[in-house]
Design a protein around this motif. Sequence first.
Motif, PDB file in Angstrom:
ATOM      1  N   LYS A  82       0.844  -1.200   0.000  1.00  0.00           N
ATOM      2  CA  LYS A  82       0.000   0.000   0.000  1.00  0.00           C
ATOM      3  C   LYS A  82       0.875   1.244   0.000  1.00  0.00           C
ATOM      4  CE  LYS A  82      -2.133   1.307   3.755  1.00  0.00           C
ATOM      5  NZ  LYS A  82      -3.078   1.409   4.895  1.00  0.00           N
ATOM      6  N   LEU A  83       0.429   2.278  -0.762  1.00  0.00           N
ATOM      7  CA  LEU A  83       1.076   3.588  -0.798  1.00  0.00           C
ATOM      8  C   LEU A  83       0.042   4.617  -0.374  1.00  0.00           C
ATOM      9  CD1 LEU A  83       3.550   5.343  -1.546  1.00  0.00           C
ATOM     10  CD2 LEU A  83       2.619   5.495  -3.862  1.00  0.00           C
ATOM     11  N   SER A  84       0.318   5.337   0.716  1.00  0.00           N
ATOM     12  CA  SER A  84      -0.679   6.261   1.260  1.00  0.00           C
ATOM     13  C   SER A  84       0.006   7.437   1.928  1.00  0.00           C
ATOM     14  CB  SER A  84      -1.569   5.522   2.265  1.00  0.00           C
ATOM     15  OG  SER A  84      -0.779   5.049   3.359  1.00  0.00           O
ATOM     16  N   ARG A  85      -0.839   8.449   2.178  1.00  0.00           N
ATOM     17  CA  ARG A  85      -0.419   9.627   2.949  1.00  0.00           C
ATOM     18  C   ARG A  85      -1.588  10.018   3.842  1.00  0.00           C
ATOM     19  NH1 ARG A  85      -0.620  15.296   2.595  1.00  0.00           N
ATOM     20  NH2 ARG A  85       1.141  16.265   3.674  1.00  0.00           N
ATOM     21  N   GLY A  86      -1.435   9.722   5.129  1.00  0.00           N
ATOM     22  CA  GLY A  86      -2.556   9.949   6.040  1.00  0.00           C
ATOM     23  C   GLY A  86      -3.693   8.996   5.725  1.00  0.00           C
ATOM     24  N   TRP A  87      -4.889   9.548   5.544  1.00  0.00           N
ATOM     25  CA  TRP A  87      -6.049   8.725   5.202  1.00  0.00           C
ATOM     26  C   TRP A  87      -6.252   8.591   3.703  1.00  0.00           C
ATOM     27  CZ3 TRP A  87      -9.775  11.341   2.415  1.00  0.00           C
ATOM     28  CH2 TRP A  87      -9.701  12.744   2.420  1.00  0.00           C
ATOM     29  N   ILE A  88      -5.388   9.273   2.895  1.00  0.00           N
ATOM     30  CA  ILE A  88      -5.489   9.209   1.438  1.00  0.00           C
ATOM     31  C   ILE A  88      -4.608   8.058   0.941  1.00  0.00           C
ATOM     32  CG2 ILE A  88      -5.105  10.420  -0.728  1.00  0.00           C
ATOM     33  CD1 ILE A  88      -5.458  13.040   0.802  1.00  0.00           C
ATOM     34  N   THR A  89      -5.208   7.141   0.186  1.00  0.00           N
ATOM     35  CA  THR A  89      -4.497   5.978  -0.349  1.00  0.00           C
ATOM     36  C   THR A  89      -4.267   6.156  -1.848  1.00  0.00           C
ATOM     37  OG1 THR A  89      -5.469   4.530   1.314  1.00  0.00           O
ATOM     38  CG2 THR A  89      -4.551   3.480  -0.657  1.00  0.00           C
ATOM     39  N   LYS A  90      -3.003   6.161  -2.262  1.00  0.00           N
ATOM     40  CA  LYS A  90      -2.666   6.265  -3.672  1.00  0.00           C
ATOM     41  C   LYS A  90      -2.851   4.929  -4.398  1.00  0.00           C
ATOM     42  CE  LYS A  90      -1.139  10.546  -4.223  1.00  0.00           C
ATOM     43  NZ  LYS A  90      -1.684  11.481  -5.253  1.00  0.00           N
ATOM     44  N   ALA A  91      -2.426   3.840  -3.758  1.00  0.00           N
ATOM     45  CA  ALA A  91      -2.554   2.512  -4.364  1.00  0.00           C
ATOM     46  C   ALA A  91      -2.519   1.473  -3.264  1.00  0.00           C
ATOM     47  CB  ALA A  91      -1.450   2.258  -5.385  1.00  0.00           C
ATOM     48  N   ARG A  92      -3.291   0.411  -3.466  1.00  0.00           N
ATOM     49  CA  ARG A  92      -3.306  -0.707  -2.513  1.00  0.00           C
ATOM     50  C   ARG A  92      -3.687  -1.962  -3.303  1.00  0.00           C
ATOM     51  NH1 ARG A  92      -7.262  -0.228   2.463  1.00  0.00           N
ATOM     52  NH2 ARG A  92      -8.743  -0.240   0.726  1.00  0.00           N
ATOM     53  N   GLU A  93      -2.709  -2.851  -3.471  1.00  0.00           N
ATOM     54  CA  GLU A  93      -2.909  -4.037  -4.292  1.00  0.00           C
ATOM     55  C   GLU A  93      -2.317  -5.259  -3.604  1.00  0.00           C
ATOM     56  OE1 GLU A  93      -4.545  -4.334  -7.140  1.00  0.00           O
ATOM     57  OE2 GLU A  93      -5.043  -2.192  -7.255  1.00  0.00           O
ATOM     58  N   ILE A  94      -2.979  -6.411  -3.789  1.00  0.00           N
ATOM     59  CA  ILE A  94      -2.432  -7.678  -3.299  1.00  0.00           C
ATOM     60  C   ILE A  94      -1.397  -8.175  -4.294  1.00  0.00           C
ATOM     61  CG2 ILE A  94      -4.557  -8.262  -2.092  1.00  0.00           C
ATOM     62  CD1 ILE A  94      -5.225 -10.168  -4.385  1.00  0.00           C
ATOM     63  N   TYR A  95      -0.554  -9.129  -3.876  1.00  0.00           N
ATOM     64  CA  TYR A  95       0.465  -9.667  -4.765  1.00  0.00           C
ATOM     65  C   TYR A  95      -0.190 -10.466  -5.885  1.00  0.00           C
ATOM     66  CZ  TYR A  95       3.547  -8.463  -0.900  1.00  0.00           C
ATOM     67  OH  TYR A  95       4.209  -7.801   0.086  1.00  0.00           O
ATOM     68  N   SER A  96       0.156 -10.111  -7.140  1.00  0.00           N
ATOM     69  CA  SER A  96      -0.405 -10.790  -8.302  1.00  0.00           C
ATOM     70  C   SER A  96       0.649 -10.819  -9.399  1.00  0.00           C
ATOM     71  CB  SER A  96      -1.670 -10.076  -8.793  1.00  0.00           C
ATOM     72  OG  SER A  96      -1.362  -8.759  -9.213  1.00  0.00           O
ATOM     73  N   THR A  97       0.349 -11.571 -10.473  1.00  0.00           N
ATOM     74  CA  THR A  97       1.296 -11.687 -11.585  1.00  0.00           C
ATOM     75  C   THR A  97       1.436 -10.391 -12.372  1.00  0.00           C
ATOM     76  OG1 THR A  97      -0.512 -12.553 -12.935  1.00  0.00           O
ATOM     77  CG2 THR A  97       0.890 -14.156 -11.817  1.00  0.00           C
ATOM     78  N   SER A  98       0.460  -9.480 -12.263  1.00  0.00           N
ATOM     79  CA  SER A  98       0.554  -8.206 -12.972  1.00  0.00           C
ATOM     80  C   SER A  98       1.381  -7.173 -12.219  1.00  0.00           C
ATOM     81  CB  SER A  98      -0.854  -7.642 -13.212  1.00  0.00           C
ATOM     82  OG  SER A  98      -1.513  -7.404 -11.972  1.00  0.00           O
ATOM     83  N   MET A  99       1.728  -7.447 -10.972  1.00  0.00           N
ATOM     84  CA  MET A  99       2.514  -6.507 -10.181  1.00  0.00           C
ATOM     85  C   MET A  99       3.997  -6.665 -10.519  1.00  0.00           C
ATOM     86  SD  MET A  99       2.774  -6.069  -6.014  1.00  0.00           S
ATOM     87  CE  MET A  99       1.064  -5.599  -5.859  1.00  0.00           C
ATOM     88  N   GLN A 100       4.713  -5.520 -10.610  1.00  0.00           N
ATOM     89  CA  GLN A 100       6.153  -5.504 -10.878  1.00  0.00           C
ATOM     90  C   GLN A 100       6.836  -4.630  -9.832  1.00  0.00           C
ATOM     91  OE1 GLN A 100       6.721  -4.169 -14.887  1.00  0.00           O
ATOM     92  NE2 GLN A 100       5.766  -5.972 -15.814  1.00  0.00           N
ATOM     93  N   LEU A 101       8.045  -5.041  -9.420  1.00  0.00           N
ATOM     94  CA  LEU A 101       8.795  -4.307  -8.397  1.00  0.00           C
ATOM     95  C   LEU A 101      10.282  -4.556  -8.617  1.00  0.00           C
ATOM     96  CD1 LEU A 101       8.438  -2.632  -5.697  1.00  0.00           C
ATOM     97  CD2 LEU A 101       8.857  -4.788  -4.518  1.00  0.00           C
ATOM     98  N   CYS A 102      11.066  -3.486  -8.772  1.00  0.00           N
ATOM     99  CA  CYS A 102      12.509  -3.623  -8.985  1.00  0.00           C
ATOM    100  C   CYS A 102      13.165  -2.273  -8.728  1.00  0.00           C
ATOM    101  CB  CYS A 102      12.817  -4.108 -10.406  1.00  0.00           C
ATOM    102  SG  CYS A 102      12.357  -2.926 -11.689  1.00  0.00           S
ATOM    103  N   GLY A 103      14.494  -2.252  -8.753  1.00  0.00           N
ATOM    104  CA  GLY A 103      15.216  -0.999  -8.656  1.00  0.00           C
ATOM    105  C   GLY A 103      15.032  -0.180  -9.925  1.00  0.00           C
ATOM    106  N   VAL A 104      15.067   1.142  -9.793  1.00  0.00           N
ATOM    107  CA  VAL A 104      14.844   2.005 -10.950  1.00  0.00           C
ATOM    108  C   VAL A 104      15.979   1.825 -11.954  1.00  0.00           C
ATOM    109  CG1 VAL A 104      16.050   4.021 -10.062  1.00  0.00           C
ATOM    110  CG2 VAL A 104      14.147   4.327 -11.615  1.00  0.00           C
ATOM    111  N   ARG A 105      15.654   1.884 -13.260  1.00  0.00           N
ATOM    112  CA  ARG A 105      16.645   1.644 -14.307  1.00  0.00           C
ATOM    113  C   ARG A 105      16.734   2.802 -15.301  1.00  0.00           C
ATOM    114  NH1 ARG A 105      14.452  -4.547 -15.408  1.00  0.00           N
ATOM    115  NH2 ARG A 105      15.033  -5.372 -13.362  1.00  0.00           N
ATOM    116  N   GLY A 106      15.913   3.812 -15.147  1.00  0.00           N
ATOM    117  CA  GLY A 106      15.934   4.938 -16.058  1.00  0.00           C
ATOM    118  C   GLY A 106      16.832   6.049 -15.554  1.00  0.00           C
ATOM    119  N   ASN A 107      16.762   7.190 -16.253  1.00  0.00           N
ATOM    120  CA  ASN A 107      17.564   8.367 -15.907  1.00  0.00           C
ATOM    121  C   ASN A 107      16.816   9.175 -14.859  1.00  0.00           C
ATOM    122  OD1 ASN A 107      19.444  10.334 -15.821  1.00  0.00           O
ATOM    123  ND2 ASN A 107      19.017  11.196 -17.837  1.00  0.00           N
TER     124      ASN A 107
END
Length: 487
Positions: free
Chosen positions: A411-436
């Motif tokens: 989950k990504l949030s600030r206070g009571w405002i939630t930007k994103a909240r997702e369970i682990y799925s095959t469509s989720m991606q997570l890695c170190g940044v690779r761009g400029n």
Amino acid sequence: MTKVCPEIEDMTLPEPVTTVSADVSFASNHFPTYKLGPDNQIVEEPKEDEKGPSVQDTVEKESELLSDQHKRLSVRDLASKFDKNLAAAVTLADEAKLKEVASLEGHVMLKKLRDALEYMRGRMDGQNKEDVEKAISMVEALAVKLTQNEGELIQEKFEVKKLGNFLKQASEDAKKLVNQEKSFACAEIESARAVVLKLGEAFEEQERSSEASRAQGPDVEKLVEEVQEARQIKRMHHPTKVMGMQHELHGLRNRLQEKYMNSIKLHQEIKRAEESKSCPFVLEGTQSLGSCLRICVSSDNATDLSSCSIQWYRAACETSRREAISDANQSVYAPEPFDVGRILQADILSNGQKVTVTTDGPIDPDSCLQSRVESLMRKSNSEFNVVISQMNGQDYASRTHVFTVGKTRIKLSRGWITKAREIYSTSMQLCGVRGNIKAPARALFWQPRKSLTFILTFESEQERNTAITLARKYAFDCNVTLLGPDD
């Protein structure tokens, strides 16, 4: 390197100890039945009646225990270890001889090649003669370099021979010392056995005249003290000098292994330095997790990196098949936890020519990362302070948010405002940044679902790597693999 030989001191059998431990109680006038427990502690067996066993049975059991103690003093295993280490030193010496033979063959081949070129120079003229002269100068340079390498090999051979002689002398001294300690221990055990037999005879005499034994109570207590004294002598015997020799031999083996590894590493560095002389680009930065690798120009004649095409790769070793890192096409790349233990390479395409730069070895791990991840896995959720740098590929200016990594979702949030909240799925991606992007070692790429992407910047490099490792462990428990795009 100095040679250390163990000093063998003259030892004499210790005099009988006058003190006695209180680990045995005599509830009757009979010799007690006992057995040895952990750490050679005396454990009494429960008695069914007041009568107890006879003195003869007790003396026989004591003799059997002393015989077992005598058999345990074998030193064959220790001598076998000495012989194995000596054989390893002989093997290293044989390898040095093989290298010396190869060096001699190289000199012979260079001599024949130079003679052939000299013969050709006499029959050539013009441009061909100049080419032959250049070839002769190159052969002479190779001969000089081969001579230098031969000097290094001779020095290594001398060191290995010196270590082998030292190990041989240490092995002989250790065996002498162990045999001496064994003889001293056997003498102490025989002395204790004689004391036990003497006490058994005394107790038989005491059984024949029970009335007299009651009148001589102090004498019985003295005999009990002597029995406990004999047992204490047996327990207190420890081969301390043999243990010291084992530690010393272990240290010598480690030093020999370290010197051998340093020699191999030195040869690899010399080879890598010769190959990099013709490369116009170099790879700068600490080659470990939490750092940032940067491609720099090493020659004034090299093409500007802004006009070059770059692609980063990861490989298990220098000669194995490598795999491309998607979107890693900038001159800067920050290793992530998935790169630990692998070699990173970058292909630079300039004016139709491809140049490859590579790390000196596998990416080193962060020593504190594993312990921090294990401590956080005891919690149900872990929170990290982040700043949103990009959202859906567009720059995004935001305040501090909270990036929460849980056992089943992120989950990504600030206070009571939630930007994103997702369970682990095959469509989720997570890695170190690779761009400029600014501070790539602290940035993370996260795609909760196909229509939403974030680039988050953490407070430190360790926080970013901890979040990536923790999320991948939780996702693996949910049968999901978290990687980057097209990985």
